[in-house]
Design a protein around this motif. Structure first.
Motif: not given
Ligand code: UDP
Length: 472
Positions: A242-249, A369-376
């Motif tokens: 597992c190497v994430g969450p990798l999000l668009a900068a 989108s899911t990871l972006e929402a989780v991180c935010a």
């Protein structure tokens, strides 16, 4: 002179795939700056110039990442039954070029690892033949990965298509999934898509490992099941990383997007953001229902609106800028102007989700989108359209507790009442469901941050990979 160590990355077509690979490259470089990252890039056949612009931007800002441009190959999209069938065939045609590229690179560098997108599976035998350790990089989650590792087992035990099974699928580590909610291209086993994706499942065990854009504590059950070999009971499961969450900068645009300025003037956590990914399209009638539902909910909203597809059934890749007045109910724009904003086609999503004013996200359940929402730390309402999004909805709503479920008719249509109900569930101050989800999302957001911090699970996992690659 010592030769450099290179990691060669091979993303599929599509901005989401390219961006995730670039972020993986940047993550590797942050922890091993002596490596060089080489990304094999396909000509942007389906997209506009956005991939070119993005590549130019990365080349200028991250010099340790270089792009090896593969030559253009002519292939006629119209002669294929689906975009996926076209893509697999195109990627197959690229095999001789991949062989040449890997040989050329290895003349001046040691290729410690070749990391391929899930769609680029036909490149695996080429790399194995060249004795290059090859890893898959899954740009979706661990549940999805476990499902794919297990797919050959399902295929072996039935002759029915998923679309005809009408049952719950029991995949180790994955909650029961309605057979109709599987990855869309797998629904009919008589299709080329089924065959192509089955080949991915057959090939996965032959790789040196599976990298997944997720973090350990988000999806522990499928990770455990895969590592215990339960998802491939008669075969081998390679190590899973597992190497994430990798999000668009977040892009640092000189001019701040107008929608962010609009959000600056909204109270904290009051705005629901609605967006269906980079390519999702909705029919004109559906757009009207959303507008009605939003209006009836009484909540503030920021909505990314795209023109509907020209033909029914074609839910991705559509025409350009929508004319809002013609598309939305008469007077809607005027009546909601004090509490709603429509953005045509594209919003800076990561920045939007991280804005203090945003309190909920109606999403198509794409993994980024899911990871972006989780991180935010933004709770979601799950409204899937295509690909693995229906599968993700089950996870988000029933397993992970990160979203409310948007109910839809068999053809995917969602009425205004349902839109209103789910927006209220997410945004109303006294909604118990909303409060529960906010709590879980808040916890997962913290865990995501910890996973990517020094000593966190994803950083430690990358350390393991770097040890392997350094001894190559
Ligand atoms: N995105 C964005 N603005 C938009 C629509 C999408 O920035 O208006 C970005 C979003 O932040 C995410 C990606 O596009 O990084 C969409 O990826 P996802 O995996 O969610 O869905 P896909 O587009 O692959 O279906």
């Amino acid at each position: 002179m010592e030769s450099t160590t290179s990691i060669v990355l091979y993303p599929s077509l599509g901005m989401g795939h390219l961006i995730s690979m670039v972020e993986l490259g940047k993550f590797i470089l942050r922890h091993q700056p002596s490596f060089s990252i080489i990304i094999l890039t396909l000509p942007p056949l389906l997209s506009t110039s956005s991939a070119d612009d993005y590549i130019r931007h990365i080349s200028a800002t991250v010099p340790s990442i270089t792009f090896h441009h593969l030559p253009a190959i002519s292939a006629d999209l119209d002669s294929f039954p689906s975009i996926e069938a076209f893509l697999f065939e195109l990627l197959r045609l690229y095999n001789p070029h991949i062989h040449d590229a890997l040989e050329t690179i290895s003349r001046s560098a040691t290729i410690a690892a070749f990391v391929i997108d899930f769609f680029c599976t036909t490149a695996l035998p080429i790399a194995i033949q060249l004795h290059i350790p090859t890893y898959y990089f899954i740009t979706s989650g661990a549940h999805f990965s476990a499902f794919f590792v297990y797919l050959t087992e399902i295929d072996r035990t039935t002759t029915k298509s998923f679309k005809d099974m009408n049952t719950l699928l029991h995949v180790p580590g994955v909650p029961p999934i309605p057979s109709s909610d599987v990855f869309r291209p797998l629904l009919d086993r008589t299709t080329t898509d089924y065959e192509n994706f089955m080949n991915v499942s057959i090939n996965l065990p032959n790789s040196a490992g599976i990298l997944i854009n997720t973090f350990e504590s988000l999806e522990p059950k499928p990770l455990k099941a895969m590592r215990e070999g339960k998802c491939n009971p008669y075969g081998h499961t390679p190590p899973v990383f597992c190497v994430g969450p990798l999000l668009a900068a977040q892009s640092v645009d000189e001019v701040r997007h107008d929608c962010l300025k609009w959000l600056d003037n909204q109270p904290s956590k009051t705005v629901v953001y609605i967006c269906f990914g980079s390519a999702g399209l909705l029919l004109a009638a559906q757009l009207k229902e959303i507008a009605d539902g939003l209006e009836r909910s009484g909540h503030r909203f920021l909505w990314v609106v795209r023109s509907p597809p020209e033909e029914k059934g074609e839910l991705i890749l559509g025409p350009s800028e929508p004319g809002l007045d013609a598309l939305l109910p008469a007077g809607f724009v005027e009546r909601t102007k004090d509490r709603g904003l429509m953005v045509k086609s594209w919003a800076p999503q990561v920045a939007v989700l991280n804005h203090e004013a945003v309190g909920g996200f109606v999403t198509h359940c794409g993994w980024n989108s899911t990871l972006e929402a989780v991180c935010a730390s933004v709770p979601m309402a799950a409204w899937p359209l295509y690909a693995e999004q229906h599968f993700n909805r089950v996870l988000l709503t029933e397993e992970l507790g990160l979203a409310v479920r948007v109910e839809m008719a068999e053809d995917g249509f969602v009425g205004a009442e349902e839109v209103e109900k789910r927006v209220r569930e997410l945004m109303d101050g006294d909604s118990k469901k909303g409060e529960e989800i906010r709590k879980v999302v808040g916890e997962k957001s913290e865990e995501a941050r910890a996973a990517m911090a020094e000593g966190g699970s994803s950083v430690s996992t990358l350390g393991e990979l770097l040890n392997l690659w350094n001894s190559a």
